[in-house]
Motif scaffolding. Structure first.
Motif, PDB file in Angstrom:
ATOM      1  N   ILE A  17      59.583  34.207  30.876  1.00  0.00           N
ATOM      2  CA  ILE A  17      60.835  33.582  30.423  1.00  0.00           C
ATOM      3  C   ILE A  17      61.740  33.249  31.611  1.00  0.00           C
ATOM      4  O   ILE A  17      62.372  32.191  31.649  1.00  0.00           O
ATOM      5  N   ASP A  36      63.260  38.343  42.047  1.00  0.00           N
ATOM      6  CA  ASP A  36      62.279  39.226  41.398  1.00  0.00           C
ATOM      7  C   ASP A  36      61.860  40.285  42.409  1.00  0.00           C
ATOM      8  O   ASP A  36      62.053  40.143  43.614  1.00  0.00           O
ATOM      9  N   ASP A  67      65.368  43.861  43.837  1.00  0.00           N
ATOM     10  CA  ASP A  67      65.017  44.915  42.880  1.00  0.00           C
ATOM     11  C   ASP A  67      66.313  45.304  42.153  1.00  0.00           C
ATOM     12  O   ASP A  67      67.250  45.799  42.786  1.00  0.00           O
ATOM     13  N   VAL A  68      66.352  45.106  40.846  1.00  0.00           N
ATOM     14  CA  VAL A  68      67.603  45.354  40.106  1.00  0.00           C
ATOM     15  C   VAL A  68      67.986  46.835  40.089  1.00  0.00           C
ATOM     16  O   VAL A  68      69.124  47.173  39.759  1.00  0.00           O
ATOM     17  N   ASN A  94      67.525  39.170  33.220  1.00  0.00           N
ATOM     18  CA  ASN A  94      66.290  38.955  32.460  1.00  0.00           C
ATOM     19  C   ASN A  94      65.194  39.970  32.789  1.00  0.00           C
ATOM     20  O   ASN A  94      64.325  40.231  31.972  1.00  0.00           O
ATOM     21  N   TYR A 159      61.955  51.102  24.598  1.00  0.00           N
ATOM     22  CA  TYR A 159      62.281  49.693  24.832  1.00  0.00           C
ATOM     23  C   TYR A 159      63.359  49.219  23.848  1.00  0.00           C
ATOM     24  O   TYR A 159      64.349  48.590  24.250  1.00  0.00           O
ATOM     25  N   LYS A 163      67.140  47.808  24.616  1.00  0.00           N
ATOM     26  CA  LYS A 163      67.583  46.461  24.231  1.00  0.00           C
ATOM     27  C   LYS A 163      68.811  46.527  23.320  1.00  0.00           C
ATOM     28  O   LYS A 163      69.676  45.648  23.366  1.00  0.00           O
ATOM     29  N   ALA A 190      61.950  37.221  19.223  1.00  0.00           N
ATOM     30  CA  ALA A 190      60.807  38.012  18.704  1.00  0.00           C
ATOM     31  C   ALA A 190      59.702  37.905  19.763  1.00  0.00           C
ATOM     32  O   ALA A 190      60.012  37.982  20.954  1.00  0.00           O
ATOM     33  N   VAL A 192      57.360  36.547  22.430  1.00  0.00           N
ATOM     34  CA  VAL A 192      57.221  35.367  23.283  1.00  0.00           C
ATOM     35  C   VAL A 192      55.905  35.502  24.041  1.00  0.00           C
ATOM     36  O   VAL A 192      55.629  36.577  24.608  1.00  0.00           O
ATOM     37  N   THR A 194      53.982  35.613  26.884  1.00  0.00           N
ATOM     38  CA  THR A 194      54.080  35.708  28.351  1.00  0.00           C
ATOM     39  C   THR A 194      53.122  36.802  28.834  1.00  0.00           C
ATOM     40  O   THR A 194      52.549  37.537  28.025  1.00  0.00           O
TER      41      THR A 194
HETATM   42  N1  LIG Z   1      57.731  38.494  25.973  1.00  0.00           N
HETATM   43  C1  LIG Z   1      58.333  38.888  24.855  1.00  0.00           C
HETATM   44  O1  LIG Z   1      57.729  38.945  23.768  1.00  0.00           O
HETATM   45  C2  LIG Z   1      59.795  39.242  24.866  1.00  0.00           C
HETATM   46  C3  LIG Z   1      60.447  39.368  23.621  1.00  0.00           C
HETATM   47  C4  LIG Z   1      61.793  39.708  23.597  1.00  0.00           C
HETATM   48  C5  LIG Z   1      62.477  39.893  24.786  1.00  0.00           C
HETATM   49  N2  LIG Z   1      61.828  39.765  25.968  1.00  0.00           N
HETATM   50  C6  LIG Z   1      62.597  39.995  27.183  1.00  0.00           C
HETATM   51  O2  LIG Z   1      62.620  38.817  27.978  1.00  0.00           O
HETATM   52  C7  LIG Z   1      62.692  39.169  29.354  1.00  0.00           C
HETATM   53  C8  LIG Z   1      61.575  38.516  30.132  1.00  0.00           C
HETATM   54  O3  LIG Z   1      60.340  38.914  29.564  1.00  0.00           O
HETATM   55  P1  LIG Z   1      58.953  38.228  29.936  1.00  0.00           P
HETATM   56  O4  LIG Z   1      58.127  38.271  28.725  1.00  0.00           O
HETATM   57  O5  LIG Z   1      59.161  36.953  30.650  1.00  0.00           O
HETATM   58  O6  LIG Z   1      58.393  39.350  30.936  1.00  0.00           O
HETATM   59  P2  LIG Z   1      57.655  39.279  32.342  1.00  0.00           P
HETATM   60  O7  LIG Z   1      57.024  40.612  32.526  1.00  0.00           O
HETATM   61  O8  LIG Z   1      56.801  38.055  32.420  1.00  0.00           O
HETATM   62  O9  LIG Z   1      58.877  39.123  33.343  1.00  0.00           O
HETATM   63  C9  LIG Z   1      59.684  40.196  33.695  1.00  0.00           C
HETATM   64  C10 LIG Z   1      59.907  40.114  35.194  1.00  0.00           C
HETATM   65  O10 LIG Z   1      60.776  41.181  35.577  1.00  0.00           O
HETATM   66  C11 LIG Z   1      60.361  41.617  36.851  1.00  0.00           C
HETATM   67  N3  LIG Z   1      60.865  42.958  37.127  1.00  0.00           N
HETATM   68  C12 LIG Z   1      60.453  44.133  36.601  1.00  0.00           C
HETATM   69  N4  LIG Z   1      61.128  45.150  37.164  1.00  0.00           N
HETATM   70  C13 LIG Z   1      61.997  44.602  38.033  1.00  0.00           C
HETATM   71  C14 LIG Z   1      62.970  45.131  38.912  1.00  0.00           C
HETATM   72  N5  LIG Z   1      63.171  46.458  39.029  1.00  0.00           N
HETATM   73  N6  LIG Z   1      63.709  44.283  39.661  1.00  0.00           N
HETATM   74  C15 LIG Z   1      63.494  42.957  39.585  1.00  0.00           C
HETATM   75  N7  LIG Z   1      62.578  42.385  38.787  1.00  0.00           N
HETATM   76  C16 LIG Z   1      61.831  43.206  38.024  1.00  0.00           C
HETATM   77  C17 LIG Z   1      58.852  41.550  36.820  1.00  0.00           C
HETATM   78  O11 LIG Z   1      58.305  41.496  38.143  1.00  0.00           O
HETATM   79  C18 LIG Z   1      58.623  40.268  36.020  1.00  0.00           C
HETATM   80  O12 LIG Z   1      58.451  39.134  36.851  1.00  0.00           O
HETATM   81  C19 LIG Z   1      62.667  40.695  29.397  1.00  0.00           C
HETATM   82  O13 LIG Z   1      64.008  41.148  29.420  1.00  0.00           O
HETATM   83  C20 LIG Z   1      62.018  41.069  28.083  1.00  0.00           C
HETATM   84  O14 LIG Z   1      62.392  42.358  27.656  1.00  0.00           O
HETATM   85  C21 LIG Z   1      60.494  39.438  26.050  1.00  0.00           C
END
Ligand SMILES: NC(=O)c1ccc[n+]([C@@H]2O[C@H](COP(=O)([O-])OP(=O)(O)OC[C@H]3O[C@@H](n4cnc5c(N)ncnc54)[C@H](O)[C@@H]3O)[C@@H](O)[C@H]2O)c1
Length: 262
Positions: A17, A36, A67-68, A94, A159, A163, A190, A192, A194
């Motif tokens: 995302i 990231d 790193d967050v 994110n 998780y 959230k 919901a 996504v 990825t």
């Molecule tokens: N994929 C889904 O179904 C879904 C659904 C609802 C919400 N979300 C939320 O959307 C957001 C993005 O999800 P996504 O599916 O793209 O996930 P993703 O795993 O593809 O991306 C998350 C990114 O966060 C980075 N990350 C992790 N720890 C980190 C840190 N300490 N510092 C910096 N970066 C860090 C990872 O390297 C990764 O690139 C997240 O907040 C996730 O909870 C995802």
């Protein structure tokens, strides 16, 4: 262009995302700071994004490792942007991690790890960038929550709790800083499609890849998972001035899950 004149910093932008939002924001004229933890993936994705972009965005995109969970790493990104004279006016929190489990099989370490990145990470990054937005008299914070914030999903104990915290942190930011020109909203998707989902299926449900993917598609009454770019479209709206009267809100993107029984 809907984001022209805005500098948008996105955490967790190396994939999924965050990457889709980076693409959409660049296409809408923003300056984008992709950040990231995963440095080589971040660099590669930023280069591919630029190669595919038709708007000649080379001078509008930066990819910086951050790193967050590490205030020193956040501070060094902040300083780099001050030096470059890129004041951040849109912050997208994110980055996130997940552990799968219920109350009984979630360890304290799991809970702490999820909260360290998802909750404390949001605090760290926002605390670093919000004061300059306040000084400038305007700013916009967009947080990625999840449908799991408002609807318990099986085995998402830590998780879901993280959230739900993000949803309330979003409202608190909105309320506390509204008089200083700050808006804060969150998106609740919901499922996504990825690497996040593929990754935890592989880790927690080996051998069940196909059936889990089918189940996660059926979860949305529309009958499929959400595409990352469909979340990015909502992010463009919430980060642009089109949503100037929207703050403290939680935008569902759930393919009909919360509409009722089906
Ligand atoms: N994929 C889904 O179904 C879904 C659904 C609802 C919400 N979300 C939320 O959307 C957001 C993005 O999800 P996504 O599916 O793209 O996930 P993703 O795993 O593809 O991306 C998350 C990114 O966060 C980075 N990350 C992790 N720890 C980190 C840190 N300490 N510092 C910096 N970066 C860090 C990872 O390297 C990764 O690139 C997240 O907040 C996730 O909870 C995802």
């Amino acid at each position: 262009m809907r984001l022209e004149g805005k500098t948008c910093l996105i955490t967790g932008a190396a994939g999924g995302i965050g990457l889709a939002m980076s693409r959409a924001f660049i296409a809408e004229g923003a300056h984008v700071v992709m950040t990231d933890l995963a440095s080589s993936q971040l660099e590669q994705q930023a280069q591919e994004l630029l190669a595919a972009d038709a708007t000649g965005a080379t001078d509008r995109l930066l990819a910086l490792v951050m790193d967050v969970t590490d205030p020193a790493s956040i501070k060094s990104v902040y300083n780099a942007l001050v030096e470059k004279k890129w004041p951040v006016n849109v912050l997208v929190n994110n980055a996130a991690v997940i552990t799968v489990g219920n109350l009984l099989n979630t360890s304290n370490e799991d809970l702490n790890r999820v909260f360290k990145v998802n909750v404390e990470g949001l605090l760290n990054v926002t605390r670093a960038f919000l004061p300059a937005m306040i000084s400038a008299g305007s700013g916009n914070v967009l947080n990625m929550a999840s449908l799991a914030a408002v609807r318990a999903m099986h085995d998402r104990f830590a998780y879901g709790a993280s959230k739900a915290s993000i949803q309330m942190m979003t409202r608190s930011i909105a309320v506390d800083f509204v008089s200083q020109g700050i808006r804060a909203n969150c998106i609740l998707p919901a499922r996504v499609h990825t690497d996040f989902i593929e990754g935890y299926i592989e880790q927690y449900y080996p051998g069940e890849e196909e059936s889990r993917m089918e189940e996660y598609s059926r979860y949305q009454p529309i009958g499929r998972m959400i595409k990352p770019e469909e979340v990015a479209h909502a992010a463009v709206y919430l980060c642009s001035d089109e949503s100037a009267m929207v703050t403290g809100t939680s935008m569902l993107i759930d393919g009909g899950v919360m509409a009722g029984d089906n």
